[in-house]
Design an enzyme around this catalytic site. Structure first.
Site, mmCIF file in Angstrom:
data_model
loop_
_atom_site.group_PDB
_atom_site.id
_atom_site.type_symbol
_atom_site.label_atom_id
_atom_site.label_comp_id
_atom_site.label_asym_id
_atom_site.label_seq_id
_atom_site.Cartn_x
_atom_site.Cartn_y
_atom_site.Cartn_z
ATOM 1 N N GLU A 143 -38.424 -18.629 -41.484
ATOM 2 C CA GLU A 143 -39.279 -17.879 -41.620
ATOM 3 C C GLU A 143 -39.725 -17.005 -42.595
ATOM 4 O O GLU A 143 -39.749 -15.794 -42.412
ATOM 5 C CB GLU A 143 -39.581 -17.051 -40.009
ATOM 6 C CG GLU A 143 -39.316 -17.820 -38.905
ATOM 7 C CD GLU A 143 -39.857 -17.165 -37.638
ATOM 8 O OE1 GLU A 143 -39.950 -16.005 -37.631
ATOM 9 O OE2 GLU A 143 -39.986 -17.898 -36.529
ATOM 10 N N GLU A 188 -38.550 -24.509 -34.008
ATOM 11 C CA GLU A 188 -38.589 -23.518 -32.938
ATOM 12 C C GLU A 188 -39.941 -23.580 -32.209
ATOM 13 O O GLU A 188 -40.766 -23.571 -32.957
ATOM 14 C CB GLU A 188 -38.429 -22.036 -33.405
ATOM 15 C CG GLU A 188 -37.196 -21.862 -33.955
ATOM 16 C CD GLU A 188 -36.984 -20.353 -34.441
ATOM 17 O OE1 GLU A 188 -37.556 -19.436 -33.851
ATOM 18 O OE2 GLU A 188 -36.195 -19.842 -35.255
#
Lengths: 507, 507, 507, 507
Positions: free
Chosen positions: A160, A279
């Protein structure tokens, strides 16, 4: 609410069921824990994932990157003691790592910014050469220890980077630099390694993915796959330790997800490239009680029926509740991400995964898929269905699916496994016990006993021509798994079930 | 049907709960088998009996009594290899034997009459001296190997000598002779050994027990306890392999049983002497499908609430289905006696025993007992109830028990574990699967998963003064176990269950 | 070298054998690890300690002490999730904690000084009230969860405050303050709790113990026991990661230890007070290869024969090698303190403990003790001896003990279990394999197989009058365990061992 | 005695090592026992056989063949309950059956002649049609339950029909009839089944094999393989329970065995046909103490190095000591056939098998084979040697093998695992304990601990050109396993083994 579901058993419906391709985990340092191992063992025994992905490979608790002084110089040495212990345990449980390279060892970091209770350093390396050396040393070590199969372990660079908290200033160019340096360092060891990125979460995902592919094109980096995340809620409301969320409407986040497919396919060099959702979950916060509910199970059931449409794999975040991003949970049900609560108690969503896995337990063919259920025909002549009644908010109305299935004439047994708020809801049991923070052995046992699907069976007959018709009623947030297995009656000499049961004998 | 049940939590109701004192077993030679061990292990893990009793200690498959020729003479030697293996496994599982001396080794027998598929010789010894020597050698060996605790293992002489099939011509005087010789031989080794008889079954039980006690009085045998059996059905109807029975009315056999108490107490020397029911069940035949049913579970529940009134112990015949009296069963559900079916599948009656055992899991006091339920107060401040809805024949009517329990003010959780024909009926599941003779692994797993009690929980509040009132509804043949445990709500900071569950918040 | 050892089997020699009273451990946070649990499980299965003691109960990785903001104020809350998990696992393994209160939670600390790789804060609390509240909350929680037995768990205040590294400036008065505040806070919860100190190591032990007792007398603190540590080497020479030491002469540190006894006994109020050695070993550093050697095993054998003379208990530091005080070990044999190396490989010293434990496996009486061996007579009529050949430096000379033991006439079997550099030396095996940093499964298996005592047996005869005489030869650093068990020959009919073995038949 | 052994590491020496192809077992009914399962599990964990063969598939304790009366007629039904239980447990342990069809169910038998303590009926069927139906029902059932793999399970018809005791009057023509009927009945089910005979033992083996093949030629039976047995001793001398034997000279029985190869190859149609030794051992009697000795282990080592020369497989008779042919053993070491004694104690011969199995643990190439040892080069660059010092009678002389092995330059570790009368001889330990008939737990534990090979390691250096030379000395009846593994020394930073061990540092 009643819906008719007509199924032709010779249908061949597209359905890429990657339910078991990958699963998320708390940081790698936690993989040394006994409770972690036991939860993962349980998950593997019931579901059996192929890969596991989580953060923290290079964090200091893994102790890999070490410096020492010698002759007035700073030298580097690598310690693979814990890494090997973790990898050994994964392999022992039938798992291969989906390697995420990050975060930064404190001594290799260029800054001091940290993330999480466990203080992951999220700054770029102070020396890219040292970073490359670390990555290469890791892979060389793994190849030495685990052999050639290591080149099949996917590698993702960082996590991220499009969030300021996870990557210094969310600096896109710096991430691209990190990616390019890392990519080339890995391929220099063995070009068969498969390396991907940019591991972004939603929000700024479109510009990042677009930018990332443009960068790869410009730099001639033959990236092996694209990765991103997928969460389905708005920012939460927080009270005390806990976060309460609104679930996103069922299609909304799936549409955002589809945009990634479109972007990738818009590049001639990258069209059709594998996308891995490294995810996904409903909420992205680890103290969101939604994760423990039947509502989560039904919501995720629908996700599992759809995520394979655009993506090679999708990794639920996470398998278990040994997790410390916002600290150590105060209670066994803390709204953490896991399929399994602390104490090895399966949550409702655990069974959603278990049920979808059963659809591919042997060679099978999908014969039906819609917003409420998926049906497959198995190689052994039986049929399996997963159905759900998903809600965003409680309406108080059950869903009845009226199936009409044209299967061969004969006697069948319908085995039904039911997970709903009445039958399999450990959160409610825990609440009814007073929400104890520290379970006694007896409470833990009761919770485990209370968290299995309710099983019922029924003999039915498919008639020639008309096949089999039956109603399946689901309470809100229910997830149901059906097996329809041929079951001709073969009584032993003298045995009459109706006589045994003091029932009228059937003809 | 509705009944009111008012309970004062300070009551002290007599209830001798010997549910776990002793359990029956197939012949001792079968105790060498792996499947036997696994079934017994499961029974011990869940229920935990103290003693175990079965036939065949001296049968030839145990290989104890051996003869050989030397210098033209026949000599005797004893082989304790298998005996030790069996005793070791019992002790390992927390069990002590309730020794039954019989049947006759072929080489020691005076005749050739045999009983059962496994050909137990049921004739008197050809030499009473050799029999005494055998009994004494056995006990001396056990003392040597297991130490002083052996004198606490009860010893019963032979089995059902009042039946022609079990003892040559059911010859009462010959049995008394056997008893007297055996009794004195044992006491000669150690007078602390406890020896009893006459191990009769119903029918001619009254004259036999009367006669036995008169004999003991006459011979000045200070018999240590009286033993008999207790079955609750008429002779069965047989079709093919199977026997179908009528259950005896609920009080009928209990009354017969009480006559034994009266006979014993009518002897001044023996008044109050312990009576041990060394076998009991519904049907006395091993291929009677009743044993596998929920009806059996409910019928036995009532028995367990009553048998302690007159008897020191009562031993259900048997723990498991490794059993060969009428041959090897053709199917996993064959109507055999066991609490557990082959494949380690618990039958409904298993849970009846488990539930009654929970009533004494810690120090407790009985506060209520009637024909439908037993309630106890536990040392830890919780309450436990076992209730049942027994039937002789299906009437189609549920039973509702309306409890009123004057317990201290506060919040409680009622944990209900339900065993009825819908929720916990492996026989039905097996039937629905087509009554397969040979279970696949998948079928066995499904049957095991289907044979646990259904668990539900509920928060309730006992008000000051009025206490707790609640209804418990039982379908026919249901057996239910309730725990009522104090459960004050202690939510963690910020946790709100109703919010989590999308429910209206309670005040 | 040969020594005669004459033993009268009716002797009664004083020997307080507290070998199994307590064992040391790496910091409590490590007790969550799977490898830690497996090593401890192995230690408990073989040796079976009663208590376990280590650092870090209040360190931040245990997550107990938490602060949060509410309404503009800082509030405190306690998280016992990990504590319970650790305590549950100890109890499951048959261990009770010997609680060491320390070190300081970062948010409760008055300073920033830390110790060890894992950064234990060693400064006094910023608020003594908050410290007291923390200690009390801990004990109240433990009492609630584990019941009344908690008051029997010994409590020690801090660790080695006489070292600057372990307690801010080694400030004696500040420690006394901490002790007094803590002592009174504990006794306010339940006066049955047993609290001791000052947990000092050698060096300044005399003034500290003297001062501590004077302080207790002055403050009228009825301290329940005295604690101190005992290491037997000079400061080490360090090369790379490793520390090489000189072992202290055999009596030297024992003499220092005795001074504590004398100091304590010099106080009228405290004379005879229990002394607990809460840590002992040869070297006090965790990367000292001596710990992995047979030399260590023999040195410790002598210690175990002597430490009970003055002390109630003595806790070897530590049971296993999951330990991080100086970082994570690079290799499986790293000179760490453990009885067991990483990979569950027992080191020679493991067997020293195992052997001494056998001396008390049933009621027994010591019949001989000197600098080379201890002999006991067991309740079952057998004899057990532990002998050793301790060295400070290799001399190349074996030690022969010529035993003369006046035991009853008869045939005996001498069972010898030998641990020496040839027979049971996993460190050598590991070295011979090339000192691999990361063991393969095959190497780990080989190491485990190579690390058991060599066993030999021998039939001997004790003659009337003269008893039994035999020689026992020990190579340098050997530790040997002998059992001398009555073994009359009882051959089965026709069995002749000499015939079987093609040997001359004995008469 | 000293011998030079020069080995060129590039040799390619023929060696058909079928050590793990098949293992013998006591009768199938015993496979239900727990002790049987545990012994077999241990054998499979260490050695891992592919097939298992024993008697008694159709004996009455397996309960397969059943008759009942209906409407005045005798009807047949088959009970596969026990068969499935046994087959399941074999498959669970990684074994496939080598099916031996026999002996005769009592009700199907034409006569009453029985064999063994367990009374195997050895007469021809009263109806060959009923026999065929039984065989076919068996195979149809197995195919249904275990699927297509069943056709790969070899099938042998009867056992040792050339002995009067095993087949009525050892009637050759009747056996041929049985074979032909059975062969054709099987092939009618599935022609892929592989069927062989005549399962003869030595003595009349030549005329039987000659006759059998002539019969097959005449009848056009395409027999799939030939089976026979191989024992290496003269008829024993019996004393009490036990049989003492003379071992046959090393080549004698091997020569007899070779005659079978020659007979088979003399038939054009059958030349090269697989020969399976479906039983072999030293003595053919089950109470022959030789089986428990190291002498047996060394004798069998030589056999294992030779039996593959003429035969496809050879099945040691038997894996364990749960065995009843001559009754139940009185003691744990009773001279029974097993690799493992009762109580799961491995005998020396167990390790012979384990060692030979290591030679094929990964792809390997034989580089040396003579009468004293076999050497192989493994795929991973290491070398493995099994060596033995076989004797017929004790001479008191050790054997030294002086190896010269031209392997690549470098440092190696030689791992030696030694099984000889001093180091690994549980029979001696048991004798030294007084030959107890009934082991206590402690004795059993000691025996297990005493029955592992002694392991030593040694660093050696192979020099360029000269390679590696070393001496291996074997006491009489020793069997040794060597691994020679590359072991370059890679010490961690600062680690010096000689310093640790207080030894002179090597250069």
């Amino acid at each position: 609410m009643k819906k008719n579901v007509m199924i032709n058993s010779n249908n061949c419906v597209p359905f890429h069921n990657a339910v078991d391709s990958c699963i998320g985990t708390g940081r790698m340092g936690l993989a040394l824990q006994k409770e972690y191992y036991e939860q993962l063992k349980m998950v593997q025994e019931y579901i059996g994932f192929e890969h596991i992905r989580g953060h923290g490979l290079f964090c200091d608790d893994m102790a890999i990157y070490q410096e020492y002084q010698e002759n007035g110089e700073t030298r580097v040495e690598y310690n693979f003691t814990y890494l090997d212990r973790v990898m050994d345990s994964y392999l022992e449980l039938g798992l291969r790592p989906f390697l995420e390279l990050g975060f930064m060892p404190k001594k290799l970091a260029s800054g001091t910014q940290t993330l999480f209770y466990w203080q992951a350093n999220v700054t770029p390396p102070k020396s890219y050469e040292a970073w490359e050396a670390l990555v290469q040393a890791l892979l060389v070590h793994l190849l030495e220890r685990y052999g050639d199969e290591v080149v099949t372990w996917p590698i993702e660079v960082w996590n991220e980077p499009n969030l300021c908290g996870f990557w210094y200033q969310a600096d896109m160019q710096e991430y691209f630099k990190l990616f390019a340096r890392t990519f080339r360092a890995i391929k220099a060891i063995d070009s068969r390694f498969r390396v991907g990125g940019p591991a972004v979460c939603g929000g700024s995902d479109r510009p990042w993915i677009q930018g990332f592919l443009e960068f790869c094109r410009a730099e001639k980096l033959a990236v092996d796959f694209i990765t991103r995340h997928h969460y389905c809620s708005e920012p939460p409301e927080t009270v005390g330790h806990y976060s309460y969320i609104e679930l996103a409407p069922f299609e909304k986040e799936l549409e955002n997800l589809h945009s990634t497919r479109e972007i990738v396919d818009s590049f001639a060099e990258f069209a059709g490239l594998e996308i891995h959702i490294t995810e996904f979950n409903t909420s992205y916060t680890p103290l969101a009680p939604i994760h423990d509910t039947n509502q989560n199970a039904a919501y995720i059931a629908y996700q599992l029926s759809r995520l394979g449409d655009d993506n090679a794999s999708y990794s639920y975040w996470t398998f278990g509740d040994v997790f410390e991003e916002l600290g150590v949970a105060f209670t066994p049900f803390s709204g953490c991400f896991g399929l399994v609560a602390n104490g090895c108690i399966p949550k409702p969503t655990f069974w959603t995964f278990y049920f979808f896995k059963q659809l591919k337990a042997m060679p099978s063919q999908c014969i039906h898929r819609d917003g409420d259920s998926v049906a497959v025909k198995m190689q052994d002549g039986s049929y399996r269905i997963v159905a759900w009644h998903k809600t965003l908010h409680r309406q108080g109305e059950a869903l009845t699916l009226s199936y009409s299935l044209d299967i061969p004439e004969g006697d069948y047994c319908i085995v039904r496994k039911l997970v709903d708020e009445e039958s399999c809801n450990p959160l409610k049991v825990w609440h009814d016990l007073g929400e104890p923070a520290n379970l006694t052995k007896a409470q833990q046992k009761l919770l485990k006993e209370s968290s299995s699907p309710a099983i019922t069976t029924k003999r039915v007959r498919a008639e020639k021509g008309s096949g089999l018709t039956f109603d399946l009623t689901l309470a809100e947030n229910a997830v149901v798994y059906l097996q329809i297995v041929p079951a001709p009656l073969k009584p032993d000499r003298g045995y009459c079930y109706e006589h045994v049961m003091d029932q009228p004998v059937q003809n």
